[in-house]
Scaffold this motif. Structure first.
Motif, PDB file in Angstrom:
ATOM      1  N   ILE A 195      79.367  -7.744 -64.839  1.00 17.25           N
ATOM      2  CA  ILE A 195      79.556  -9.156 -65.215  1.00 17.25           C
ATOM      3  C   ILE A 195      79.776  -9.996 -63.958  1.00 17.25           C
ATOM      4  CG2 ILE A 195      81.105 -10.756 -66.416  1.00 17.25           C
ATOM      5  CD1 ILE A 195      81.301  -8.481 -68.579  1.00 17.25           C
ATOM      6  N   ALA A 196      80.567  -9.473 -63.019  1.00 17.83           N
ATOM      7  CA  ALA A 196      80.784 -10.214 -61.772  1.00 17.83           C
ATOM      8  C   ALA A 196      79.472 -10.309 -60.996  1.00 17.83           C
ATOM      9  CB  ALA A 196      81.845  -9.511 -60.939  1.00 17.83           C
ATOM     10  N   GLY A 197      78.726  -9.195 -60.946  1.00 17.99           N
ATOM     11  CA  GLY A 197      77.487  -9.135 -60.159  1.00 17.99           C
ATOM     12  C   GLY A 197      76.381  -9.997 -60.729  1.00 17.99           C
ATOM     13  N   ALA A 198      76.345 -10.125 -62.016  1.00 23.07           N
ATOM     14  CA  ALA A 198      75.245 -10.864 -62.640  1.00 23.07           C
ATOM     15  C   ALA A 198      75.383 -12.363 -62.437  1.00 23.07           C
ATOM     16  CB  ALA A 198      75.194 -10.557 -64.127  1.00 23.07           C
ATOM     17  N   ARG A 199      76.567 -12.804 -62.100  1.00 27.40           N
ATOM     18  CA  ARG A 199      76.852 -14.234 -61.960  1.00 27.40           C
ATOM     19  C   ARG A 199      76.199 -15.012 -63.096  1.00 27.40           C
ATOM     20  NH1 ARG A 199      74.550 -15.061 -56.602  1.00 27.40           N
ATOM     21  NH2 ARG A 199      74.571 -12.858 -56.288  1.00 27.40           N
ATOM     22  N   VAL A 200      76.355 -14.449 -64.299  1.00 29.90           N
ATOM     23  CA  VAL A 200      75.697 -15.055 -65.445  1.00 29.90           C
ATOM     24  C   VAL A 200      76.376 -16.370 -65.804  1.00 29.90           C
ATOM     25  CG1 VAL A 200      74.666 -13.027 -66.526  1.00 29.90           C
ATOM     26  CG2 VAL A 200      77.080 -13.550 -66.916  1.00 29.90           C
ATOM     27  N   GLU A 201      75.550 -17.210 -66.321  1.00 32.04           N
ATOM     28  CA  GLU A 201      76.030 -18.500 -66.779  1.00 32.04           C
ATOM     29  C   GLU A 201      77.055 -18.259 -67.887  1.00 32.04           C
ATOM     30  OE1 GLU A 201      73.724 -22.081 -68.904  1.00 32.04           O
ATOM     31  OE2 GLU A 201      72.482 -20.573 -67.885  1.00 32.04           O
ATOM     32  N   VAL A 202      78.212 -18.860 -67.742  1.00 30.10           N
ATOM     33  CA  VAL A 202      79.186 -18.728 -68.827  1.00 30.10           C
ATOM     34  C   VAL A 202      78.783 -19.754 -69.879  1.00 30.10           C
ATOM     35  CG1 VAL A 202      81.629 -18.798 -69.455  1.00 30.10           C
ATOM     36  CG2 VAL A 202      80.950 -18.128 -67.138  1.00 30.10           C
ATOM     37  N   ALA A 203      78.496 -19.262 -71.060  1.00 30.47           N
ATOM     38  CA  ALA A 203      78.067 -20.196 -72.100  1.00 30.47           C
ATOM     39  C   ALA A 203      78.805 -19.844 -73.376  1.00 30.47           C
ATOM     40  CB  ALA A 203      76.562 -20.071 -72.301  1.00 30.47           C
ATOM     41  N   PRO A 204      79.286 -20.862 -74.070  1.00 24.03           N
ATOM     42  CA  PRO A 204      80.112 -20.605 -75.257  1.00 24.03           C
ATOM     43  C   PRO A 204      79.362 -19.842 -76.345  1.00 24.03           C
ATOM     44  CG  PRO A 204      79.537 -22.947 -75.037  1.00 24.03           C
ATOM     45  CD  PRO A 204      79.100 -22.279 -73.792  1.00 24.03           C
ATOM     46  N   TYR A 205      78.044 -19.959 -76.346  1.00 27.59           N
ATOM     47  CA  TYR A 205      77.287 -19.313 -77.428  1.00 27.59           C
ATOM     48  C   TYR A 205      77.016 -17.832 -77.171  1.00 27.59           C
ATOM     49  CZ  TYR A 205      73.677 -20.802 -74.139  1.00 27.59           C
ATOM     50  OH  TYR A 205      72.958 -21.031 -73.013  1.00 27.59           O
ATOM     51  N   LYS A 206      77.449 -17.299 -76.029  1.00 26.47           N
ATOM     52  CA  LYS A 206      77.217 -15.875 -75.753  1.00 26.47           C
ATOM     53  C   LYS A 206      78.282 -15.022 -76.408  1.00 26.47           C
ATOM     54  CE  LYS A 206      74.841 -16.120 -71.367  1.00 26.47           C
ATOM     55  NZ  LYS A 206      74.889 -15.808 -69.946  1.00 26.47           N
ATOM     56  N   ARG A 207      77.853 -13.925 -77.009  1.00 24.13           N
ATOM     57  CA  ARG A 207      78.842 -13.031 -77.610  1.00 24.13           C
ATOM     58  C   ARG A 207      79.620 -12.284 -76.537  1.00 24.13           C
ATOM     59  NH1 ARG A 207      74.999 -10.428 -82.275  1.00 24.13           N
ATOM     60  NH2 ARG A 207      74.600 -12.374 -83.358  1.00 24.13           N
ATOM     61  N   ASP A 208      78.875 -11.812 -75.513  1.00 23.21           N
ATOM     62  CA  ASP A 208      79.504 -11.132 -74.375  1.00 23.21           C
ATOM     63  C   ASP A 208      79.118 -11.899 -73.127  1.00 23.21           C
ATOM     64  OD1 ASP A 208      80.887  -8.545 -74.750  1.00 23.21           O
ATOM     65  OD2 ASP A 208      79.041  -8.042 -75.871  1.00 23.21           O
ATOM     66  N   ALA A 209      80.022 -11.947 -72.156  1.00 24.58           N
ATOM     67  CA  ALA A 209      79.716 -12.714 -70.929  1.00 24.58           C
ATOM     68  C   ALA A 209      78.469 -12.168 -70.236  1.00 24.58           C
ATOM     69  CB  ALA A 209      80.899 -12.668 -69.986  1.00 24.58           C
ATOM     70  N   GLY A 210      78.217 -10.863 -70.400  1.00 26.55           N
ATOM     71  CA  GLY A 210      77.066 -10.241 -69.721  1.00 26.55           C
ATOM     72  C   GLY A 210      75.754 -10.359 -70.472  1.00 26.55           C
ATOM     73  N   ASP A 211      75.755 -10.945 -71.646  1.00 26.68           N
ATOM     74  CA  ASP A 211      74.496 -11.097 -72.393  1.00 26.68           C
ATOM     75  C   ASP A 211      73.534 -11.971 -71.586  1.00 26.68           C
ATOM     76  OD1 ASP A 211      75.676  -9.597 -74.322  1.00 26.68           O
ATOM     77  OD2 ASP A 211      75.885 -11.212 -75.809  1.00 26.68           O
ATOM     78  N   PHE A 212      72.275 -11.609 -71.590  1.00 28.53           N
ATOM     79  CA  PHE A 212      71.328 -12.342 -70.750  1.00 28.53           C
ATOM     80  C   PHE A 212      70.186 -12.908 -71.586  1.00 28.53           C
ATOM     81  CE2 PHE A 212      70.256  -7.848 -70.631  1.00 28.53           C
ATOM     82  CZ  PHE A 212      68.890  -7.846 -70.886  1.00 28.53           C
ATOM     83  N   VAL A 213      69.557 -13.911 -70.984  1.00 30.82           N
ATOM     84  CA  VAL A 213      68.568 -14.712 -71.710  1.00 30.82           C
ATOM     85  C   VAL A 213      67.213 -14.012 -71.825  1.00 30.82           C
ATOM     86  CG1 VAL A 213      67.120 -16.762 -71.405  1.00 30.82           C
ATOM     87  CG2 VAL A 213      69.583 -16.959 -71.151  1.00 30.82           C
ATOM     88  N   LEU A 214      66.685 -14.004 -73.045  1.00 29.84           N
ATOM     89  CA  LEU A 214      65.306 -13.558 -73.258  1.00 29.84           C
ATOM     90  C   LEU A 214      64.382 -14.775 -73.384  1.00 29.84           C
ATOM     91  CD1 LEU A 214      66.038 -10.824 -75.971  1.00 29.84           C
ATOM     92  CD2 LEU A 214      65.616 -10.443 -73.532  1.00 29.84           C
ATOM     93  N   TRP A 215      64.958 -15.819 -73.963  1.00 28.04           N
ATOM     94  CA  TRP A 215      64.175 -17.039 -74.214  1.00 28.04           C
ATOM     95  C   TRP A 215      65.131 -18.224 -74.127  1.00 28.04           C
ATOM     96  CZ3 TRP A 215      59.041 -17.526 -74.545  1.00 28.04           C
ATOM     97  CH2 TRP A 215      58.512 -18.709 -75.058  1.00 28.04           C
TER      98      TRP A 215
END
Ligand code: AMP
Ligand code: ZN
Length: 459
Positions: free
Chosen positions: A164-184
């Protein structure tokens, strides 16, 4: 034949056993086309091109797929900044990429799929992931749910916190898990977008490689490559998407090249040590650049230095001089790969060792006495050069290379001076002959008088 490759997934060297011994499949992540490739980007190209050349010698058929990422936020931003249509930017950058990598003797992959030409395949995969319970829709996005996969993280071997730290993923309220990533994700009207069941939008980066590798290599294939920075999140996520959509294993051998730095520092525009391949091609021949990239083991970091490039150029001079001395000797270049070269390359592509063998072969060729020895060693040198992607041009062409934009003499001007010097010598005007030689030396042209006449080369 026993090829060993370091498999990132197993974290060790493994014997390479293809799924189909008559047909090997390899996928390498290609460029995002918004800017000229830098010398770091050239490393995976040259490394995997060398592996491709080796595989082609070992197996009857190889399909090498390297994608072009032509839909990406960096592309959108650059096009907007420059006021250039996206399609013009991506077409120009793709052409530059082909020119630059061609100058490094990288062969054209068998398939070079563009992401924008494979949107239906990506949507198809998204549909499967939703159906299988691995993806969900949220506010116009479709996200991959990392908690839906038991062994998410197995490729990179990271803990969930690290990921999760490495992915620097966008924190978005609609994500179930912080590490979930975008398909579309949704596209506004001014951005590239395609109609889909989830609204007008564009794909996430990871998805394209999963969709295109499946299209051209099938669900399970042999080798997947890229730079070390891609292990996480890109390759971890490709693997997650593919395995969850296909219910089949994905790539069997994961290969990653180490990073390139320049003169001991991370390459960056602000440090002034950032070189594009095109910049370097103006200062040195492509084969010297390629040899420099192969001078370290692909798995290790490489330090790009001016001195290293100079040494590679001198090594290439040495190889071509050895060939020049036997220009009239026939050779069978493609046929005989010397056993020691093969052994070095079969040991996880040990190119530094292979290059030292090349020096050894050149040394033996220089000393060869009989015609049979000369034929054998010339063939060996050419075959060894071929698998490394060097020694691919006529000897004269190598020595006549000029830096781009330099004020050097043209070939015709040099020929003219060489003839005038010859005439001066015939007229026994040695002072004039020496003056001409000095003039050529001052302008970077070296002469060598030999039994067959005078040869010249740019120094
Ligand atoms: P990118 O266009 O940033 O996606 O990079 C294209 C390829 O170049 C990927 O395989 C990266 O891993 C690789 N790459 C980028 N920078 C470097 C570097 N400094 N050294 C080695 N490989 C790199
Ligand atoms: Zn990829």
């Amino acid at each position: 034949m026993s090829l060993y490759l370091y498999n990132t997934a197993a974290r060790r060297k493994e014997l390479f056993v293809p799924i189909d011994p008559t047909h090997v499949g390899m996928y390498v992540c290609g460029p995002t086309v918004y800017d000229r490739a830098h010398i770091g980007n050239a490393r995976p190209v040259v490394v995997f091109d060398t592996l491709y050349r080796l595989l082609k010698r070992l197996y009857p058929k190889v399909t090498y797929v390297r994608n072009i990422t032509d839909v990406d936020d960096k592309i959108n931003a650059r096009a907007k900044e420059a006021g250039e249509p996206i399609s013009a930017l991506t077409a120009r950058t793709t052409k530059d990429y082909h020119d630059d990598m061609g100058a490094l003797n990288a062969l054209t992959p068998d398939v070079e799929p563009r992401a924008t030409a494979h949107i239906p395949q990506m949507l198809d995969m998204i549909g499967q992931l939703i159906k299988n319970g691995n993806a969900y829709e949220a506010e116009g996005h479709v996200l991959f749910s990392i908690s839906s996969m038991d062994d998410y993280g197995a490729l990179s071997g990271r803990s969930m916190d690290e990921m999760i730290a490495g992915a620097r993923v966008e924190v978005a309220p609609y994500k179930r898990d912080a590490g979930d990533f975008v398909l579309w994700k949704p596209s506004s009207d001014d951005l590239p977008g395609w109609d889909s069941p989830y609204g007008r939008g564009r794909p996430g980066w990871h998805l394209e490689c999963s969709a295109m590798s499946r299209e051209y290599l099938g669900m399970t294939f042999d080798i997947h490559g890229g730079g070390q920075d891609l292990v996480f999140p890109h390759h971890e996520n490709e693997r997650a998407q593919s395995q969850c959509a296909n219910h089949k294993p994905f790539a069997r051998y994961w290969l990653h090249n180490g990073f390139l730095q320049v003169e001991g520092e991370k390459m960056s525009k602000s440090l002034g040590n950032f070189f594009t391949v095109n910049d370097l091609l103006a200062t040195a021949p492509g084969e010297a650049i390629r040899l420099t990239l192969l001078s370290a083991h692909y798995h290790q970091p490489i330090d790009w230095t001016a001195e290293g490039l100079k040494q590679s150029r001198a090594a290439m001079d040495r190889f071509y001089l050895a060939l020049r001395a036997v220009e009239d000797v026939p050779a069978e270049p493609a046929k005989t790969l010397p056993a020691e070269m093969l052994a070095a390359l079969e040991d996880d592509l040990n190119t530094p060792l292979a290059i030292s063998h090349l020096h050894d072969i050149a040394g033996r060729l220089n000393k060869a006495k009989t015609i049979d020895e000369k034929i054998e060693l010339k063939s060996a040198l050419l075959a060894a050069g071929d698998v490394l992607g060097i020694l691919q041009q006529p000897v004269d062409q190598w020595f006549r290379w000029t830096p781009a934009g330099g004020s050097a003499l043209t070939d015709d001007e040099i020929e003219d001076l060489v003839q005038r010097r010859l005439q001066a010598r015939k007229d026994r005007d040695f002072a004039e002959a020496d003056r001409i030689r000095q003039e050529l030396t001052d302008k970077g042209v070296l002469l060598e008088d030999g039994p067959g006449g005078t040869q010249w080369r740019r120094g």
